[in-house]
Design an enzyme around this catalytic site. Structure first.
Site, PDB file in Angstrom:
ATOM      1  N   GLY A   3      19.454  -5.623  -6.380  1.00  0.00           N
ATOM      2  CA  GLY A   3      19.911  -5.224  -5.053  1.00  0.00           C
ATOM      3  C   GLY A   3      21.127  -4.334  -5.174  1.00  0.00           C
ATOM      4  O   GLY A   3      21.644  -4.101  -6.266  1.00  0.00           O
ATOM      5  N   GLU A  55      -4.468   9.603  -3.937  1.00  0.00           N
ATOM      6  CA  GLU A  55      -4.276   8.940  -2.645  1.00  0.00           C
ATOM      7  C   GLU A  55      -3.266   9.728  -1.825  1.00  0.00           C
ATOM      8  O   GLU A  55      -2.158  10.004  -2.281  1.00  0.00           O
ATOM      9  CB  GLU A  55      -3.768   7.507  -2.859  1.00  0.00           C
ATOM     10  CG  GLU A  55      -3.425   6.796  -1.561  1.00  0.00           C
ATOM     11  CD  GLU A  55      -2.563   5.563  -1.773  1.00  0.00           C
ATOM     12  OE1 GLU A  55      -2.007   5.067  -0.766  1.00  0.00           O
ATOM     13  OE2 GLU A  55      -2.427   5.109  -2.921  1.00  0.00           O
ATOM     14  N   LEU A 107      -3.588   0.039   5.690  1.00  0.00           N
ATOM     15  CA  LEU A 107      -4.938  -0.498   5.510  1.00  0.00           C
ATOM     16  C   LEU A 107      -5.223  -0.875   4.065  1.00  0.00           C
ATOM     17  O   LEU A 107      -6.201  -1.561   3.794  1.00  0.00           O
ATOM     18  CB  LEU A 107      -5.982   0.523   5.973  1.00  0.00           C
ATOM     19  CG  LEU A 107      -6.202   0.655   7.476  1.00  0.00           C
ATOM     20  CD1 LEU A 107      -7.284   1.690   7.751  1.00  0.00           C
ATOM     21  CD2 LEU A 107      -6.599  -0.677   8.091  1.00  0.00           C
ATOM     22  N   CYS A 123      18.966  -7.784 -12.986  1.00  0.00           N
ATOM     23  CA  CYS A 123      19.836  -6.669 -12.628  1.00  0.00           C
ATOM     24  C   CYS A 123      21.064  -7.190 -11.863  1.00  0.00           C
ATOM     25  O   CYS A 123      21.938  -7.803 -12.459  1.00  0.00           O
ATOM     26  CB  CYS A 123      19.046  -5.630 -11.823  1.00  0.00           C
ATOM     27  SG  CYS A 123      19.871  -4.030 -11.687  1.00  0.00           S
ATOM     28  N   GLU A 137       9.870  -7.319 -14.185  1.00  0.00           N
ATOM     29  CA  GLU A 137       8.723  -7.430 -13.281  1.00  0.00           C
ATOM     30  C   GLU A 137       7.888  -6.141 -13.253  1.00  0.00           C
ATOM     31  O   GLU A 137       6.691  -6.177 -12.941  1.00  0.00           O
ATOM     32  CB  GLU A 137       9.179  -7.792 -11.865  1.00  0.00           C
ATOM     33  CG  GLU A 137       9.929  -6.709 -11.099  1.00  0.00           C
ATOM     34  CD  GLU A 137      11.419  -6.698 -11.353  1.00  0.00           C
ATOM     35  OE1 GLU A 137      12.159  -6.108 -10.532  1.00  0.00           O
ATOM     36  OE2 GLU A 137      11.861  -7.268 -12.374  1.00  0.00           O
ATOM     37  N   LYS A 146     -15.821   3.080  17.356  1.00  0.00           N
ATOM     38  CA  LYS A 146     -15.234   4.301  17.905  1.00  0.00           C
ATOM     39  C   LYS A 146     -13.963   4.761  17.188  1.00  0.00           C
ATOM     40  O   LYS A 146     -13.790   5.972  16.947  1.00  0.00           O
ATOM     41  CB  LYS A 146     -14.953   4.122  19.398  1.00  0.00           C
ATOM     42  CG  LYS A 146     -14.701   5.433  20.129  1.00  0.00           C
ATOM     43  CD  LYS A 146     -15.945   6.331  20.119  1.00  0.00           C
ATOM     44  CE  LYS A 146     -17.037   5.778  21.014  1.00  0.00           C
ATOM     45  NZ  LYS A 146     -18.201   6.695  21.075  1.00  0.00           N
ATOM     46  N   THR A 170     -13.182   4.564  14.059  1.00  0.00           N
ATOM     47  CA  THR A 170     -13.604   5.242  12.826  1.00  0.00           C
ATOM     48  C   THR A 170     -14.260   6.574  13.143  1.00  0.00           C
ATOM     49  O   THR A 170     -14.006   7.587  12.465  1.00  0.00           O
ATOM     50  CB  THR A 170     -14.562   4.348  12.025  1.00  0.00           C
ATOM     51  OG1 THR A 170     -13.859   3.194  11.575  1.00  0.00           O
ATOM     52  CG2 THR A 170     -15.130   5.089  10.821  1.00  0.00           C
ATOM     53  N   HIS A 227      14.532  -4.597 -15.364  1.00  0.00           N
ATOM     54  CA  HIS A 227      13.566  -5.128 -14.397  1.00  0.00           C
ATOM     55  C   HIS A 227      12.255  -5.475 -15.096  1.00  0.00           C
ATOM     56  O   HIS A 227      11.314  -4.666 -15.130  1.00  0.00           O
ATOM     57  CB  HIS A 227      13.320  -4.107 -13.290  1.00  0.00           C
ATOM     58  CG  HIS A 227      14.469  -3.936 -12.357  1.00  0.00           C
ATOM     59  ND1 HIS A 227      14.587  -4.643 -11.185  1.00  0.00           N
ATOM     60  CD2 HIS A 227      15.577  -3.160 -12.444  1.00  0.00           C
ATOM     61  CE1 HIS A 227      15.709  -4.293 -10.574  1.00  0.00           C
ATOM     62  NE2 HIS A 227      16.329  -3.403 -11.316  1.00  0.00           N
TER      63      HIS A 227
END
Length: 538
Positions: free
Chosen positions: A352, A139, A15, A379, A515, A188, A190, A513
């Site tokens: 990868g 979280e 969500l 990489c 990014e 309902k 929720t 990396h």
């Protein structure tokens, strides 16, 4: 004293709890508060480092070398605050810590149980390491009702009683689905989700309700009544075109106001969102477009390259152009048909592991090299570009990587030792896989006058790594004699960090990396330059 927001999810997964946490953190920061976000992951892996990207998405790496959940990338990008290994924990790590303590005898003969030992370990993680931070947002991964998440829910329930009054707020993210046959949004699911959360001892202070259309006030009143939540604290979270629109949308709906109200805080200034809205304005009004091919092996799940696509988006906004990504499965190029690359403005080969798709990535690098197409190899993408140059420029026909087995000429080989913080790190060839790569931020020296030094505007950088294999420096002289320049190395000169192709408009490979350090308000210079090079082909 630090205040805590505990974020749970209900009804279905995916969500957007991570985006919700990051957005709320951004809004609190914009009001002048200091914020930290932590992720509690219920799976039994110690970390996601050995998990397939097709199952879990990308592994986000922090400066201090932690392999973490991809949501920490959202946290960093939205808040600008670097995450650490103290911001993500899993059930596996919790249990490993407890078992290690039990084996040492730390529990003094006690029977080790979920309550209190597991919950205490979770609470210690939540409470430790944030100093004088105003707000810590936690979280909890998964969905309320998942059996593996129960210890985390119980731990934050206990914290609600143990912290001073009004120092813990519970935010529950749910879904209000539209039922076409009934022509209605349904409350309902929720209601049931909140009922389950209440049965576990947690009463949400704020409901953040996902919906694909505006929620009528009658339905909000219904949720308020049956979920025992203030009417104003039932906040609608409507779908938006881009995740970067979420903070402003949530502020417009009053999310940050309701959270502060739940804490009894009414003195906070209005948030200053000018810089964020300026970024969104640039992104929403492009003055051109480019097409970038991402040649990968996990293209079936775009979250496997989440930081990568985000970095391209940041660079696009900085250049005031839009970037369209063409996802190209590396294996599809191995039969010689490169038509998927014919109409693109740039080619990016990301990181990868393993041999599958490697020949397709080599083919992509060759196409970029021979056709003057801007190329960024990250990489593994750098390693395959070097193998390609060794084979087809330098004449090393049997060039390969020892990652795939015995190679005639191992242009890429296993890295067994390297320097970290003044000492030598060592990894045996047949050692365990988890946490054994070269992980986290390492410095690199760039050659003065090189393309990449001009891009960064400096010859000394620090970037995040995640790899076990390196380009073999024994081939450096031969490759450089054919134009593939090793323009960046580790400070001791033993490890290659960047390569670039002389005479090519834009051809760069990096072992790290980049990014992972790109942010909406601080786009990474390497991606900004790469996208600009793609635009320059028009």
């Amino acid at each position: 004293m630090t205040r805590y927001v505990f974020i749970t999810g209900g009804v279905v997964s995916s969500l957007g709890k991570g985006i919700a946490a990051a957005s709320l953190a951004l809004l609190l920061q914009a009001r002048g508060f200091s914020v930290r976000i932590k992720k509690l992951d219920p799976y039994l892996n110690v970390d996601p480092g050995t998990m397939s990207p097709t199952q879990h998405g990308e592994v986000f790496v922090t400066d201090d070398g932690a392999e973490t959940d991809l949501d920490l990338g959202h946290y960093e990008r939205f808040t600008g605050r670097p995450a650490t290994r103290m911001d993500n924990i899993t059930t596996g790590r919790i249990y490993k810590n407890i078992i290690d303590k039990e084996r040492r005898g730390d529990y003094l003969g006690a029977t080790v149980q979920v309550i209190p030992h597991v919950t205490n370990e979770i609470k210690s993680f939540v409470l430790d390491g944030h100093g004088e931070t105003d707000f810590v947002l936690c979280e909890i991964g998964g969905t309320v009702g998942d059996i593996e998440a129960m210890p985390f829910v119980e731990a934050v329930r206990q914290l609600g009683n143990e912290l001073p009054r009004r120092h813990a707020v519970y935010l529950h993210l749910t879904l209000m689905p539209w039922i076409p046959a009934a022509g209605e949004l349904k409350t309902k699911p929720t209601q049931h989700s909140v009922k389950e959360l209440q049965a576990l001892g947690i009463h949400p202070d704020v409901l953040l309700v996902r919906a694909d259309r505006p929620i009528p006030d009658a339905e909000r009143k219904k949720l308020s009544l049956f979920c025992n939540v203030r009417h104003s604290a039932v906040v609608q979270a409507l779908d938006v075109a881009d995740i970067h629109d979420v903070p402003v949308a949530y502020h417009r709906e009053g999310l940050d106001d309701e959270v502060l109200e739940a804490f009894g805080i009414d003195f906070a200034p209005r948030p200053s969102l000018d810089a964020w809205e300026a970024f969104r304005s640039r992104a929403a009004s492009p003055q051109g477009a480019v097409k970038v091919a991402i040649v990968g092996k996990y293209t079936g799940l775009k979250d496997a390259y989440k930081s990568l696509t985000e970095a391209l988006g940041h660079a696009a906004a900085a250049n005031r152009i839009s970037v369209e990504v063409d996802w190209v499965e590396a294996e599809s190029l191995e039969d010689g048909d490169l038509s998927a690359l014919k109409e693109v403005d740039a080619i990016l080969v990301p990181g990868g592991f393993g041999e599958r798709g490697s020949e397709g990535k080599i083919a992509a690098a060759r196409h970029a090299r021979e056709n003057d197409v801007p190329y960024l190899g990250i990489c593994f993408g750098m390693q395959m570009a070097v193998v390609e140059a060794a084979r087809n420029l330098a004449g090393v026909a049997d060039a390969g990587s020892s990652e795939f087995g015995r190679a005639g000429s191992p242009v890429v080989g296993l890295m067994t030792e390297w320097e970290k913080d003044g000492s030598r790190e060592r990894r045996p060839q047949d050692g365990a896989l988890g946490g054994t790569m070269r992980l986290g931020a390492y410095p690199a020296n760039l050659e003065d006058g090189s393309l990449i030094a001009r891009i960064y505007g400096t010859t000394r950088i620090s970037e995040r790594h995640r790899h076990r294999y390196e380009v073999n420096m024994a081939y450096r002289d031969k490759l450089e004699s054919f134009g593939l320049k090793f323009s960046g190395t580790s400070p001791d000169g033993r490890l290659p960090e960047t390569v670039e192709l002389e005479g090519h408009p834009w051809f760069v490979g990096v072992q790290y990396h980049p990014e992972l350090k790109s942010r909406p308000l601080e786009p990474h210079p390497l991606f900004v330059s790469f996208v600009a090079a793609a635009a320059g082909r028009h």
